[in-house]
Design a protein around this motif. Structure first.
Motif: not given
Length: 359
Positions: A92-112
């Motif tokens: 689909g059309t990539k939004s402005a919330y993800s990078d060039a390949v459609g991935r978001y920043p993600v971090i694991e911390k505190y069990g989440y």
């Protein structure tokens, strides 16, 4: 007796042009309180705890923030978050919330698994809220974790939560009624957080502690805290009960849509003796408490989205809720002007303000 105090937390990085929306103009404050439409608020550039870490496996799961899709899965031990299901790719059309390949920043911390909602270039680990009583590496047992949902907008759920006095009436069968000798309420805020501290002298013992926690006394000395991280729509609830055990709850309200909220909670009762049934039962009380909250907030939520003749009235006890409204509106207005910067440090250890002593 009710004593109410207020203080603005000393800011870390406010510029000379910063104006505290709560203390600036009483008339403007009142106008903003009464102009509150929680569904209109969409705050960006924030980390949201989209899933417990245990729920993120090789099999993709779907979550959402304000209807923006997030697919989460693991590649090896690494959590991945993307706009598109991995089997479909960027279909689909990539939004402005993800990078060039459609991935978001993600971090694991505190069990989440925390996912960034906003400009990916602004994602930074220091914007993850401080949760001092959750282990940074996670690992809490499953009986301390759970998921509930509310058919209401997330800001409304949090506005209800920050009024700690509501628990005496809505959750009296769990945490005790309104009977006590004295009550003091303090409200603290900065541009990114609001904190309510409630101290009760000789309060009726919480039924769940009397029945399952081994408390024999008729009254308790109680200190309850709710601290809300505005952008992440996440709250920490910390209660000290003497005699009794501490209650350590993480209460994140993820706005799946503008009128539906997901709550993947964590209640750390590791401080309670293994032989005490309260250790295992108290986290599950969240299911009962959430139903009681939903009974009140779900009918209220749609009324903000349609003309209403009745006024949205308040009492002096609504101080924390009114200030929560104004802070949220101020953030939304600032973001509407293109200012997404953090003016205060949400990752700074908040142990002192909530009264957490490491136990």
């Amino acid at each position: 007796m009710l004593d109410v105090k207020d203080a603005a937390i000393t800011p870390n990085s406010h510029g000379d042009d910063y104006v505290d929306p709560i203390t600036a103009d009483p008339r403007e404050f009142a106008a903003k309180v009464n102009a509150w439409v929680p569904h209109d608020i969409v705050l960006k550039d924030a980390w949201f705890p989209l899933a417990h870490s245990f729920a993120v496996t090789k099999k993709p799961i779907r979550r959402a923030i304000y209807s923006q899709p997030y697919f989460l899965w693991r590649e090896g031990d690494t959590a991945i978050a993307a706009e598109f299901h991995p089997s479909e790719g960027m279909t689909g059309t990539k939004s402005a919330y993800s990078d060039a390949v459609g991935r978001y920043p993600v971090i694991e911390k505190y069990g989440y698994a925390w996912c960034w909602f906003g400009n990916p270039a602004n994602a930074a680990p220091e914007h993850i809220p401080s949760l001092p009583y959750l282990p940074e590496d996670g690992g809490l047992p499953m009986h301390m974790l759970g998921t509930v949902r509310f058919d209401c907008t997330a800001p409304l759920s949090l506005e209800n939560l920050i009024d700690l006095t509501h628990a005496d009436f809505l959750h009296a069968d769990v945490v005790g009624d309104e009977k006590m000798d004295k009550e003091t309420v303090e409200v603290f805020h900065d541009s990114e957080t609001i904190t309510m501290v409630r101290t009760c002298v000789n309060k009726s013992v919480a039924p769940i502690m009397k029945i399952f926690g081994g408390v024999k006394a008729d009254v308790q000395q109680v200190r309850q805290v709710i601290r809300i991280y505005l952008r992440s729509h996440a709250a920490i609830a910390y209660g000290r009960f003497s005699p009794g055990d501490n209650v350590q709850l993480f209460h994140p309200c993820v706005p799946e849509t503008r009128d539906r909220t997901r709550l993947d909670y964590a209640m750390n009762t590791s401080n309670v003796k293994k032989t005490n049934f309260f250790r295992y039962l108290m986290p599950k009380a969240s299911y009962k408490v959430s139903r009681q909250d939903s009974f009140m907030t779900s009918p209220q939520s749609p009324r903000y989205m349609q003309p209403e003749k009745r006024k949205d009235l308040h009492s002096p006890l609504d101080e924390a809720g009114q200030k929560y409204r104004v802070l949220m509106l101020a953030l939304a207005e600032r973001q509407a002007r293109g200012d997404f910067a953090y003016r205060d440090n949400v990752s700074a250890d908040c142990s002192e303000i909530i009264g957490y002593d490491g136990k």
